[in-house]
Design an enzyme around this catalytic site. Sequence first.
Site, PDB file in Angstrom:
ATOM      1  N   PRO A   2       0.830  -1.215   0.000  1.00  0.00           N
ATOM      2  CG  PRO A   2      -0.737  -1.563   1.657  1.00  0.00           C
ATOM      3  CD  PRO A   2       0.566  -2.077   1.142  1.00  0.00           C
ATOM      4  CD  GLU A   3       3.042   2.798  -4.266  1.00  0.00           C
ATOM      5  OE1 GLU A   3       3.063   3.944  -4.742  1.00  0.00           O
ATOM      6  OE2 GLU A   3       3.398   1.800  -4.910  1.00  0.00           O
TER       7      GLU A   3
END
Length: 280
Positions: A2-3
């Site tokens: 996840p960013e």
Amino acid sequence: MPELPEVETVRRGLDARLVGRTIEHVEVGRERTVRRTSRQEVIDGLSGATVIDTRRRGKYLLLGLDTGDDVMIHLRMSGRVLLADPLTERPAHTHIAARLAGDPPLELRFVDPRTFGEVVVFDPTNIEVEMPDLVRLGVDPITDGLNRATLRRIVLSRSRQLKALLLDQHVIAGIGNIYCDEILHAARLRPDRSSSTLTGQEITRLHHQILRVLGDAIEAGGSTLADTQYVDVEGNGGQFQLSHRVYDRAGMPCITCGRADIQRVVCGGRSTCFCPRCQR
Ligand SMILES: [Zn+2]
């Protein structure tokens, strides 16, 4: 992994349903999830506390508590934060379960098969000692509102490959491999270009595309890839993967120009996809 857009999507989900709720019962399974402190510190820090706000810096998710403490949640590779009916079966690898008081019945679950993720309850007045990595984060493009002048200073004051520079969390916080490749493609810049060679026009383009790509990805609820675990707090995947133009498309024709194949190289120590015709 996840960013920024995925973590922001989780934050928005928690903000809508968790703020104002009081945590009444906490269970911590895997000690590795709470490795920075201890199982007991996390249980004591959360039990009886009311969530008063949610924040995000880079890939770090923060919950403010009425006790004065903050909760830091980092999803790392495979972490998920879910809000579920406490009567439903917990998914495998649920390492923290926090039941909330009041209605509707709700349980906050931290699920993490690969256990690189982390949950810390810390005192924000002692942040430099308790969460030094948070202090060292660079500018967050969305939270801090990255402006062109700041980006110009960042790129021209260094001579680094754009890929490595954009991935450096101490410089700009929140961009990882997916969004870095998509941003550089949209800005028509090669990932191995040296930052100090950018023209004024190219800096303007890069600035615009950092904000546009991240903004569009947030609106789409982030990217859910075949090989990762990312979902929002309701358990739903994102849609931005449908808009990817280069990430994980090596060997396929470029969607943008239709006249070259996407190449994969190692740049900034990471697998990198780009179009040799569109990006200069
Ligand atoms: Zn192209």
